[in-house]
Design an enzyme around this catalytic site. Structure first.
Site, PDB file in Angstrom:
ATOM      1  N   ASP A 181      -2.568  -1.819   9.709  1.00 19.14           N
ATOM      2  CA  ASP A 181      -3.583  -2.801  10.091  1.00 19.14           C
ATOM      3  C   ASP A 181      -4.698  -2.875   9.057  1.00 19.14           C
ATOM      4  OD1 ASP A 181      -2.276  -3.451  12.436  1.00 19.14           O
ATOM      5  OD2 ASP A 181      -3.230  -1.845  13.554  1.00 19.14           O
ATOM      6  N   GLY A 182      -5.015  -1.741   8.421  1.00 23.21           N
ATOM      7  CA  GLY A 182      -6.069  -1.710   7.407  1.00 23.21           C
ATOM      8  C   GLY A 182      -5.675  -2.557   6.202  1.00 23.21           C
ATOM      9  N   ASP A 204     -10.584  -3.288  13.217  1.00 22.06           N
ATOM     10  CA  ASP A 204      -9.178  -3.309  12.774  1.00 22.06           C
ATOM     11  C   ASP A 204      -8.826  -2.061  11.964  1.00 22.06           C
ATOM     12  OD1 ASP A 204      -8.854  -5.738  13.943  1.00 22.06           O
ATOM     13  OD2 ASP A 204      -8.742  -6.901  12.102  1.00 22.06           O
ATOM     14  N   GLU A 238     -10.982  -0.148  10.264  1.00 26.44           N
ATOM     15  CA  GLU A 238     -11.956   0.173   9.214  1.00 26.44           C
ATOM     16  C   GLU A 238     -13.263   0.521   9.917  1.00 26.44           C
ATOM     17  OE1 GLU A 238     -11.092  -0.564   5.626  1.00 26.44           O
ATOM     18  OE2 GLU A 238      -9.207  -0.392   6.742  1.00 26.44           O
ATOM     19  N   ASN A 244       0.869  -1.177   0.000  1.00 30.44           N
ATOM     20  CA  ASN A 244       0.000   0.000   0.000  1.00 30.44           C
ATOM     21  C   ASN A 244       0.906   1.228   0.000  1.00 30.44           C
ATOM     22  OD1 ASN A 244      -1.688   2.115   0.451  1.00 30.44           O
ATOM     23  ND2 ASN A 244      -2.496   1.393   2.412  1.00 30.44           N
TER      24      ASN A 244
HETATM   25  C1  LIG Z   1      -3.065  10.057  27.463  1.00 34.56           C
HETATM   26  C2  LIG Z   1      -2.474   9.048  26.567  1.00 34.56           C
HETATM   27  C3  LIG Z   1      -3.440   7.997  26.186  1.00 34.56           C
HETATM   28  C4  LIG Z   1      -2.867   7.020  25.222  1.00 34.56           C
HETATM   29  C5  LIG Z   1      -3.814   5.911  24.986  1.00 34.56           C
HETATM   30  C6  LIG Z   1      -3.295   5.035  23.951  1.00 34.56           C
HETATM   31  C7  LIG Z   1      -4.169   3.878  23.729  1.00 34.56           C
HETATM   32  C8  LIG Z   1      -3.749   3.236  22.470  1.00 34.56           C
HETATM   33  C9  LIG Z   1      -4.452   1.957  22.242  1.00 34.56           C
HETATM   34  C10 LIG Z   1      -4.291   1.576  20.838  1.00 34.56           C
HETATM   35  C11 LIG Z   1      -5.067   0.390  20.481  1.00 34.56           C
HETATM   36  C12 LIG Z   1      -4.785   0.071  19.082  1.00 34.56           C
HETATM   37  C13 LIG Z   1      -5.705  -0.936  18.527  1.00 34.56           C
HETATM   38  C14 LIG Z   1      -5.456  -1.048  17.061  1.00 34.56           C
HETATM   39  C15 LIG Z   1      -6.096  -0.364  16.179  1.00 34.56           C
HETATM   40  C16 LIG Z   1      -5.744  -0.406  14.723  1.00 34.56           C
HETATM   41  O1  LIG Z   1      -6.290  -1.570  14.138  1.00 34.56           O
HETATM   42  C17 LIG Z   1      -6.310   0.811  14.062  1.00 34.56           C
HETATM   43  C18 LIG Z   1      -5.888   0.894  12.598  1.00 34.56           C
HETATM   44  O2  LIG Z   1      -4.508   0.947  12.460  1.00 34.56           O
HETATM   45  P1  LIG Z   1      -3.807   1.426  11.087  1.00 34.56           P
HETATM   46  O3  LIG Z   1      -4.007   2.900  10.983  1.00 34.56           O
HETATM   47  O4  LIG Z   1      -2.364   1.045  11.212  1.00 34.56           O
HETATM   48  O5  LIG Z   1      -4.473   0.737   9.944  1.00 34.56           O
HETATM   49  N1  LIG Z   1      -5.813   1.990  14.754  1.00 34.56           N
HETATM   50  C19 LIG Z   1      -6.613   2.779  15.429  1.00 34.56           C
HETATM   51  O6  LIG Z   1      -7.810   2.634  15.475  1.00 34.56           O
HETATM   52  C20 LIG Z   1      -5.942   3.904  16.129  1.00 34.56           C
HETATM   53  C21 LIG Z   1      -6.280   3.925  17.551  1.00 34.56           C
HETATM   54  C22 LIG Z   1      -5.366   4.898  18.201  1.00 34.56           C
HETATM   55  C23 LIG Z   1      -6.054   5.631  19.218  1.00 34.56           C
HETATM   56  C24 LIG Z   1      -5.138   6.611  19.837  1.00 34.56           C
HETATM   57  C25 LIG Z   1      -5.863   7.345  20.881  1.00 34.56           C
HETATM   58  C26 LIG Z   1      -5.024   8.404  21.452  1.00 34.56           C
HETATM   59  C27 LIG Z   1      -5.790   9.015  22.558  1.00 34.56           C
HETATM   60  C28 LIG Z   1      -5.199  10.265  23.026  1.00 34.56           C
HETATM   61  C29 LIG Z   1      -6.081  10.854  24.102  1.00 34.56           C
HETATM   62  C30 LIG Z   1      -5.452  12.047  24.620  1.00 34.56           C
HETATM   63  C31 LIG Z   1      -6.150  12.630  25.790  1.00 34.56           C
HETATM   64  C32 LIG Z   1      -5.307  13.709  26.334  1.00 34.56           C
HETATM   65  C33 LIG Z   1      -6.029  14.545  27.324  1.00 34.56           C
HETATM   66  C34 LIG Z   1      -5.186  15.599  27.931  1.00 34.56           C
HETATM   67  N1  LIG Z   2      -3.477   2.283  -3.414  1.00 34.16           N
HETATM   68  C1  LIG Z   2      -4.336   2.599  -2.448  1.00 34.16           C
HETATM   69  N2  LIG Z   2      -4.977   3.770  -2.452  1.00 34.16           N
HETATM   70  C2  LIG Z   2      -5.824   4.117  -1.460  1.00 34.16           C
HETATM   71  N3  LIG Z   2      -6.123   3.323  -0.403  1.00 34.16           N
HETATM   72  C3  LIG Z   2      -5.509   2.133  -0.354  1.00 34.16           C
HETATM   73  C4  LIG Z   2      -4.602   1.714  -1.368  1.00 34.16           C
HETATM   74  N4  LIG Z   2      -4.142   0.481  -1.022  1.00 34.16           N
HETATM   75  C5  LIG Z   2      -4.758   0.155   0.128  1.00 34.16           C
HETATM   76  N5  LIG Z   2      -5.577   1.121   0.549  1.00 34.16           N
HETATM   77  C6  LIG Z   2      -6.415   1.180   1.752  1.00 34.16           C
HETATM   78  O1  LIG Z   2      -5.806   2.067   2.684  1.00 34.16           O
HETATM   79  C7  LIG Z   2      -6.307   1.777   3.980  1.00 34.16           C
HETATM   80  C8  LIG Z   2      -5.313   2.077   5.065  1.00 34.16           C
HETATM   81  O2  LIG Z   2      -4.144   1.431   4.818  1.00 34.16           O
HETATM   82  P1  LIG Z   2      -3.066   1.055   5.904  1.00 34.16           P
HETATM   83  O3  LIG Z   2      -1.955   0.415   5.137  1.00 34.16           O
HETATM   84  O4  LIG Z   2      -3.659   0.303   6.986  1.00 34.16           O
HETATM   85  O5  LIG Z   2      -2.537   2.469   6.412  1.00 34.16           O
HETATM   86  P2  LIG Z   2      -2.766   3.229   7.791  1.00 34.16           P
HETATM   87  O6  LIG Z   2      -2.103   2.417   8.846  1.00 34.16           O
HETATM   88  O7  LIG Z   2      -2.081   4.541   7.613  1.00 34.16           O
HETATM   89  O8  LIG Z   2      -4.225   3.346   8.022  1.00 34.16           O
HETATM   90  C9  LIG Z   2      -6.694   0.317   3.944  1.00 34.16           C
HETATM   91  O9  LIG Z   2      -8.025   0.242   4.288  1.00 34.16           O
HETATM   92  C10 LIG Z   2      -6.502  -0.114   2.502  1.00 34.16           C
HETATM   93  O10 LIG Z   2      -7.634  -0.834   2.054  1.00 34.16           O
END
Ligand SMILES: CCCCCCCCCCCCC/C=C/[C@@H](O)[C@H](COP(=O)(O)O)NC(=O)CCCCCCCCCCCCCCC
Ligand SMILES: Nc1ncnc2c1ncn2[C@@H]1O[C@H](COP(=O)(O)OP(=O)(O)O)[C@@H](O)[C@H]1O
Ligand SMILES: [Ca+2]
Length: 542
Positions: A196-197, A498, A500, A137
């Protein structure tokens, strides 16, 4: 074959040159070890080393350059023969690197014997992939996917003689759709370069393809799904990289590439998500409603910010402090030995995963799948800031122990974490505990259960006919009119599946034990591993 004093047999044992000195080099078939030892009495800093043959990446005949030939005793040799062994070097914090060592000798036959023996041993590692399908990607994370693959990963694959077919995706779902068309049997694994997406996309393609080829209807929530034996490798190049971090212990492209090369295998539980007999999604890491759903939904509009978008939207969502009403029903996972409050985490070769899988299989053999629906369901109604269902600990660089530190990768269960309505200050205390060693479940407003299936219906969809819902539908995202300051939201949240978004407010989730496999080995026990490679222990091995 050489014989050691203890009667142990070695495939090869020779005095070979390494640097300027002669070293005792042994290849021990029985223990699967290549070791090299300085025969002089041990002194501080003496570099005695060994490598499990399962962690040798490649062996090559080496041409020595002039500089190398002009040093030490090799100077006098007409034309020394040499070979280089590339191997995995384990560094701190689960990071792996490719290192090499070059041995020299005067005897061409001996040199060839070593090369031959090492190559034979590599051939015997049948778990290693030879042909991989790679999806990149180019827009994931900091948009470095292509560069990371070309500069850090492709050279290692080529060193290990792995052939690849590489697809740089042109749009979302490109990889998924492509997986339904390719001749999948040609490959020993699929690699995704992204976050993760992107992993989720590849996983949907592979699991979907497997069900289609086996005539299984994914829309049937009770269908026993067919396991997917083609392993997936993740080269982290996304924003959170939680699946990679939670299965390897670090998000590092070189480390992941090395796990793929040596053919590691980690089974993984997968949850299926349905609504009214319609298949919606599979999930392996976080399925989150409320806080994490809202963070994701807001962050999608800020993709241009890169990984920082989660911090921005996280802060914004934290301030908005919305809670959502709904009903949760779940079936406790009785087959698992562990509990979400355990002190021990899932580690390489996890006993709890193995034993839980065995017990589940035994139960199903005795009573069948159908019986499972009749097992006890627990029902909880309430107001929640976050409802999280996690199949694994969900560790990532932001939260090194994850959302549920004791969750298991392959035990056929998920941890259901309910964060009830509480003050902003308490919710902050809860979030902060994700970043330190304190127990994030030790709060009166947080409950955690280990479950094997789960259902959720938001209050809004329950009261479908009521007028409040109509207002909610028309003014999505609007606050409760009667109580502007109360933070209850008359609209639904969305599910973060995950990474999405899923807009359904009523879902059914079922955990499928070890439905798929990754090129990983789970997180290794830290200090013990490093100790195993110490100088003193090598003495006992030789
Ligand atoms: C005050 C600091 C708080 C830090 C809390 C951190 C909790 C992080 C837990 C992350 C769990 C991750 C689960 C995985 C999710 C992923 O599948 C998914 C997709 O990943 P991709 O973009 O690589 O495709 N990622 C997510 O949904 C991102 C979740 C991240 C959430 C970060 C939240 C940050 C919160 C900050 C709150 C700040 C409050 C401050 C107040 C003074
Ligand atoms: N060439 C592309 N253009 C736009 N979106 C894409 C492409 N290839 C994959 N994706 C989509 O991008 C999304 C996020 O990708 P990912 O690699 O997880 O990045 P991030 O961690 O920044 O969210 C996924 O849902 C995937 O389906
Ligand atoms: Ca699990």
């Amino acid at each position: 074959m050489e014989q050691l004093p203890g009667g142990r047999r070695l495939r090869l044992a020779s005095s070979l040159g390494l640097g300027q000195r002669c070293w005792e080099v042994t290849l021990d078939d029985e223990r699967g070890l290549l070791a090299w030892r300085d025969p002089r009495p041990p002194r501080r800093g003496a570099d005695n080393c060994f490598v499990p043959t399962s962690e040798i990446i490649a062996v090559e005949e080496t041409e020595l350059n002039k500089k190398q030939r002009s040093i030490g005793k090799w100077q006098k040799m007409a034309k020394p023969h040499a070979f280089t062994v590339y191997y995995v070097k384990k560094a701190r914090n689960h990071r792996w690197r490719c290192r090499d060592v070059t041995f020299w000798c005067a005897d061409e036959i001996l040199c060839n014997q070593w090369i031959q023996a090492l190559k034979e041993l590599l051939e015997m590692q049948t778990c290693r992939p030879k042909q991989l399908l790679v999806y990149i990607n180019p827009y994931g994370g900091k948009r470095q996917g292509k560069r990371i693959y070309e500069q850090k990963v492709a050279p290692l694959f080529s060193l290990a003689s792995i052939s690849t077919d590489v697809v740089v995706t042109e749009h979302a779902n490109h990889a998924k759709d492509n997986l339904f068309e390719v001749n999948i049997n040609k490959y020993d694994g699929v690699v995704c370069v992204g976050g993760d997406g992107m992993f989720s996309e590849v996983m949907h393609g592979l699991i979907g393809r497997m069900q289609k080829d086996s005539g299984i209807d994914q829309n049937n929530p009770k269908a026993p799904l067919v396991q997917c034996n083609i392993r997936i490798g993740i080269i982290p190049a996304g924003s959170t990289d939680c699946v990679c971090y939670s299965t390897v212990g670090i998000s590092d492209p070189v480390t992941s590439a090395l796990h793929i090369i040596i053919g590691d295998c980690q089974p993984l539980d997968v949850s299926s998500v349905h609504q009214n007999n319609t298949f919606l999604k599979y999930a392996v890491s976080l399925l989150g409603y409320g806080f994490y759903g809202d963070v994701l939904k807001d962050s999608e509009k800020k993709r241009w910010m890169g990984p920082m978008r989660y911090d921005y939207s996280g802060f914004k969502t934290f301030l908005s402090h919305h809670y959502y009403e709904g009903t949760i029903s779940f079936q406790p996972a009785k087959h698992t030995l562990g509990s979400p409050r355990d002190k021990d985490s899932c580690r390489t070769g996890c006993y709890i995963c193995k034993e839980s899988e065995r017990q589940l299989a035994e139960q199903r053999k005795k009573c069948g799948f159908k019986h499972e629906d009749e097992e006890e369901w627990k029902v909880i109604k309430g107001k929640f800031l976050a409802i999280n269902v996690v199949n694994m600990c969900c560790a990532c660089p932001r939260s090194p122990k994850g959302l549920s530190p004791a969750a298991h990768l392959a035990d056929g269960s998920a941890d259901l974490i309910l964060v009830r309505k509480c003050s902003r200050f308490d919710f902050l205390r809860y979030l902060v505990r994700h970043t330190n060693k304190d127990d994030q479940f030790d709060f009166s407003f947080v409950d955690v259960y280990r479950v094997k299936s789960f259902q959720f219906t938001s209050k809004l969809s329950e009261d479908n006919e009521s007028s409040v819902t109509d207002i909610g539908k028309k003014h999505f995202g609007q606050f409760c009119r009667d109580h502007p300051a109360c933070c209850c939201n008359i609209a639904n949240s969305t599910w973060n599946c995950d990474g999405e978004t899923l807009d359904s407010s009523a879902i059914e989730v079922r955990v499928h034990c070890q439905l798929m496999k990754l090129f990983a080995r789970g997180i290794e026990e830290n200090c013990k591993d490093e100790a195993a490679y110490s100088h003193s222990s090598v003495e006992q091995l030789l």
